[in-house]
Design a protein around this motif. Structure first.
Motif, PDB file in Angstrom:
ATOM      1  N   UNK A  67       0.833  -1.205   0.000  1.00  0.00           N
ATOM      2  CA  UNK A  67       0.000   0.000   0.000  1.00  0.00           C
ATOM      3  C   UNK A  67       0.866   1.253   0.000  1.00  0.00           C
ATOM      4  N   UNK A  68       1.948   1.177   0.743  1.00  0.00           N
ATOM      5  CA  UNK A  68       2.851   2.322   0.867  1.00  0.00           C
ATOM      6  C   UNK A  68       3.879   2.395  -0.246  1.00  0.00           C
ATOM      7  N   UNK A  69       4.355   1.238  -0.727  1.00  0.00           N
ATOM      8  CA  UNK A  69       5.590   1.240  -1.509  1.00  0.00           C
ATOM      9  C   UNK A  69       5.500   0.569  -2.893  1.00  0.00           C
ATOM     10  N   UNK A  70       4.326   0.186  -3.352  1.00  0.00           N
ATOM     11  CA  UNK A  70       4.244  -0.536  -4.621  1.00  0.00           C
ATOM     12  C   UNK A  70       4.887   0.251  -5.766  1.00  0.00           C
ATOM     13  N   UNK A  71       4.645   1.554  -5.819  1.00  0.00           N
ATOM     14  CA  UNK A  71       5.232   2.367  -6.895  1.00  0.00           C
ATOM     15  C   UNK A  71       6.752   2.319  -6.846  1.00  0.00           C
ATOM     16  N   UNK A  72       7.310   2.509  -5.653  1.00  0.00           N
ATOM     17  CA  UNK A  72       8.769   2.525  -5.516  1.00  0.00           C
ATOM     18  C   UNK A  72       9.369   1.158  -5.814  1.00  0.00           C
ATOM     19  N   UNK A  73       8.708   0.111  -5.358  1.00  0.00           N
ATOM     20  CA  UNK A  73       9.195  -1.239  -5.640  1.00  0.00           C
ATOM     21  C   UNK A  73       9.244  -1.489  -7.140  1.00  0.00           C
ATOM     22  N   UNK A  74       8.160  -1.181  -7.824  1.00  0.00           N
ATOM     23  CA  UNK A  74       8.115  -1.411  -9.269  1.00  0.00           C
ATOM     24  C   UNK A  74       9.148  -0.569 -10.001  1.00  0.00           C
ATOM     25  N   UNK A  75       9.281   0.699  -9.616  1.00  0.00           N
ATOM     26  CA  UNK A  75      10.255   1.569 -10.281  1.00  0.00           C
ATOM     27  C   UNK A  75      11.674   1.054 -10.098  1.00  0.00           C
ATOM     28  N   UNK A  76      11.967   0.558  -8.908  1.00  0.00           N
ATOM     29  CA  UNK A  76      13.318   0.049  -8.657  1.00  0.00           C
ATOM     30  C   UNK A  76      13.583  -1.212  -9.481  1.00  0.00           C
ATOM     31  N   UNK A  77      12.583  -2.094  -9.567  1.00  0.00           N
ATOM     32  CA  UNK A  77      12.777  -3.363 -10.278  1.00  0.00           C
ATOM     33  C   UNK A  77      12.805  -3.191 -11.788  1.00  0.00           C
ATOM     34  N   UNK A  78      12.313  -2.069 -12.280  1.00  0.00           N
ATOM     35  CA  UNK A  78      12.280  -1.839 -13.733  1.00  0.00           C
ATOM     36  C   UNK A  78      13.161  -0.659 -14.141  1.00  0.00           C
ATOM     37  N   UNK A  79      14.051  -0.238 -13.246  1.00  0.00           N
ATOM     38  CA  UNK A  79      14.930   0.913 -13.518  1.00  0.00           C
ATOM     39  C   UNK A  79      14.121   2.127 -13.954  1.00  0.00           C
ATOM     40  N   UNK A  80      13.168   2.492 -13.103  1.00  0.00           N
ATOM     41  CA  UNK A  80      12.353   3.662 -13.390  1.00  0.00           C
ATOM     42  C   UNK A  80      11.424   3.467 -14.578  1.00  0.00           C
ATOM     43  N   UNK A  81      10.937   2.258 -14.754  1.00  0.00           N
ATOM     44  CA  UNK A  81      10.060   1.879 -15.871  1.00  0.00           C
ATOM     45  C   UNK A  81      10.739   2.039 -17.229  1.00  0.00           C
ATOM     46  N   UNK A  82      12.059   1.957 -17.226  1.00  0.00           N
ATOM     47  CA  UNK A  82      12.794   2.037 -18.500  1.00  0.00           C
ATOM     48  C   UNK A  82      12.976   0.661 -19.123  1.00  0.00           C
ATOM     49  N   UNK A  83      12.738  -0.418 -18.349  1.00  0.00           N
ATOM     50  CA  UNK A  83      12.874  -1.779 -18.871  1.00  0.00           C
ATOM     51  C   UNK A  83      11.526  -2.488 -18.871  1.00  0.00           C
ATOM     52  N   UNK A  84      11.290  -3.281 -19.897  1.00  0.00           N
ATOM     53  CA  UNK A  84      10.092  -4.110 -19.965  1.00  0.00           C
ATOM     54  C   UNK A  84      10.422  -5.460 -19.323  1.00  0.00           C
ATOM     55  N   UNK A  85       9.847  -5.696 -18.149  1.00  0.00           N
ATOM     56  CA  UNK A  85      10.168  -6.891 -17.373  1.00  0.00           C
ATOM     57  C   UNK A  85       8.934  -7.786 -17.332  1.00  0.00           C
ATOM     58  N   UNK A  86       9.109  -9.053 -17.685  1.00  0.00           N
ATOM     59  CA  UNK A  86       7.985  -9.978 -17.700  1.00  0.00           C
ATOM     60  C   UNK A  86       7.619 -10.417 -16.281  1.00  0.00           C
ATOM     61  N   UNK A  87       6.468 -11.035 -16.166  1.00  0.00           N
ATOM     62  CA  UNK A  87       5.894 -11.350 -14.859  1.00  0.00           C
ATOM     63  C   UNK A  87       6.828 -12.156 -13.972  1.00  0.00           C
ATOM     64  N   UNK A  88       7.336 -13.282 -14.482  1.00  0.00           N
ATOM     65  CA  UNK A  88       8.160 -14.144 -13.634  1.00  0.00           C
ATOM     66  C   UNK A  88       9.441 -13.447 -13.216  1.00  0.00           C
TER      67      UNK A  88
END
Length: 443
Positions: A67-88
């Motif tokens: 609830x607090x951190x989903x945006x930050x988690x996703x941005x970190x895992x995708x390098x600021x949404x610069x990478x297309x990362x598949x589900x797994x």
């Protein structure tokens, strides 16, 4: 900490670094409460209740953290949404970066060796993870667009397909004839049912059809069956492979989520080719014709809902036995009512009603009903009609009007929660057990 004392829930303070440590320690403490218990099927009622309390507590913490951190988690895992990362890849990267948030690759690999009734329930935690990512517009849109990118396997095979016009992908065969790419499901021993391998092969085949500039129209159909009851007949598909679900081989991420956000959505929208501009990323795909022969059960009926022209043999039928299986029938709950009306949708989903192709009710599920021997000609005629250059623009606008990105994203967010929980619910396990026993007796 005593194993009999439940840990105190973490007090998250909206600081990602410190909150992730609190989550990790809390989940570890919850897991210690149940580490000494016997396997799931051998637990007493009291032990089951203790495990359920620990799991519920850990999942509540995951919800609050995301609830607090989903945006930050996703941005970190995708390098600021610069990478297309598949589900797994996204789930396992989250496990590595944020211990306790989702199961690790090793934990899920161990789960895959177990029957559905004995799994750890880690897929429920994956469902929580993806529900929160999809719930937010920016992260959800990026995730869905990432899943519309061509798969690495398709890109590797594209030169060969362009050269030969034919590829055998194992459980799926794709063949180009003129401007038409025919994609055939070849899982005959289970009546062309879908499993993890079929979903992977179908996405590859759909990608190839969409990537090949020589292809204007796709055709989807099932292969000729080997089952004695249907020998010599084609079947569009028998839905999910329930044997694989019972034995734990159907994955939540690799089947349930990938199927909906991968090949089925690509049938609708085409590919995200990464132009760098949001409006130009999705060219709208290509039209698809479906050949429904013998039956379209469960997932096969779900797929028929998104095709542009469905040709049905007069002796075929449609069904969506969701309650028999106990799980959510993909995105059918979102699309079916729009196509057949709310009342008929409930009869199909709740009461397992079968719809004969030659009945008046089937006119909402298919476009044309012909004699079995006339299916090939009707499919060819439909493909020829849909090859018109004006079709892609018009189908793009039709899809935009009836199923917005926000509607699909919101539905999939809730679907991630509901389906992951249904897969591990006691009633689903009991239904699978009864089906398994019944089939063994018949064999």
């Amino acid at each position: 900490m005593s194993l009999s004392i439940e840990p105190v829930a973490p007090d998250f303070r909206d600081d990602l670094a410190s909150d992730s440590k609190l989550l990790s320690r809390y989940v570890e403490a919850c897991e210690k409460l149940t580490s000494h218990l016997p396997p799931r099927r051998e637990r007493s009622v009291a032990q089951q209740e203790k495990a359920a309390r620990a799991e519920t507590a850990a999942r509540g913490a995951r919800h609050r953290f995301l609830d607090l951190h989903a945006d930050h988690v996703h941005n970190e895992l995708t390098d600021g949404r610069s990478r297309q990362v598949r589900l797994d890849e996204l789930a396992f990267a989250g496990a590595d970066r944020y211990p306790g948030l989702v199961p690790t690759r090793a934990e899920m690999a161990a789960d895959q060796q177990l029957p559905q009734s004995e799994k750890s329930g880690g897929e429920v935690d994956q469902g929580i993870f993806f529900a929160h990512l999809l719930d937010r517009r920016d992260t959800g849109e990026h995730l869905l667009r990432s899943m519309l990118a061509p798969t690495a396997r398709a890109l590797d095979l594209l030169p060969e397909f362009r050269r030969t016009g034919h590829l055998d992908l194992g459980q799926v065969v794709i063949r180009r004839d003129g401007c038409v790419a025919e994609v055939t499901i070849c899982n005959q021993h289970v009546l062309n049912a879908e499993d993890n391998g079929v979903v992977e092969a179908l996405e590859t085949a759909v990608d190839l059809a969409l990537l090949d500039d020589a292809v204007s129209v796709g055709v989807l159909r099932g292969s000729v069956l080997s089952h004695p009851r249907y020998a010599g007949r084609r079947a569009f598909g028998a839905g999910i492979n329930l044997t694989d679900l019972y034995t734990g081989k159907i994955g939540f991420v690799d089947f349930m989520l990938r199927r909906e956000t991968g090949y089925i959505r690509k049938l609708v929208h085409g590919l995200n080719l990464g132009s760098g501009h949001r409006l130009l990323d999705l060219p709208g795909g290509k039209p698809w014709v479906g050949a429904v022969e013998t039956f379209a059960i469960g997932g096969a009926t779900q797929v028929a809902l998104v095709l542009d022209r469905v040709i049905a043999a007069s002796d075929a039928y449609f069904s969506l036995p969701a309650l028999t299986e106990g799980i959510v029938p993909g995105a059918a709950n979102m699309r079916l009512g729009r196509v057949v009306g709310r009342r008929m949708a409930q009869r199909l989903i709740f009461f397992g009603e079968q719809v004969a192709a030659d009945s008046p009710q089937a006119l909402a599920l298919c476009d044309e009903v012909v004699a079995p021997e006339a299916v090939d000609a009707a499919v060819a005629a439909a493909a020829d009609r849909l090859a018109d250059p004006a079709v892609p623009s018009n189908r793009r606008m039709l899809h935009l009007a009836e199923e917005s990105d926000d509607l699909f994203r919101t539905y999939m967010s809730r679907y991630a929660l509901e389906q992951s929980a249904r897969m591990h619910s006691p009633d689903v396990v009991a239904k699978l057990e009864r089906t398994w026993v019944h089939r063994k007796r018949k064999a």
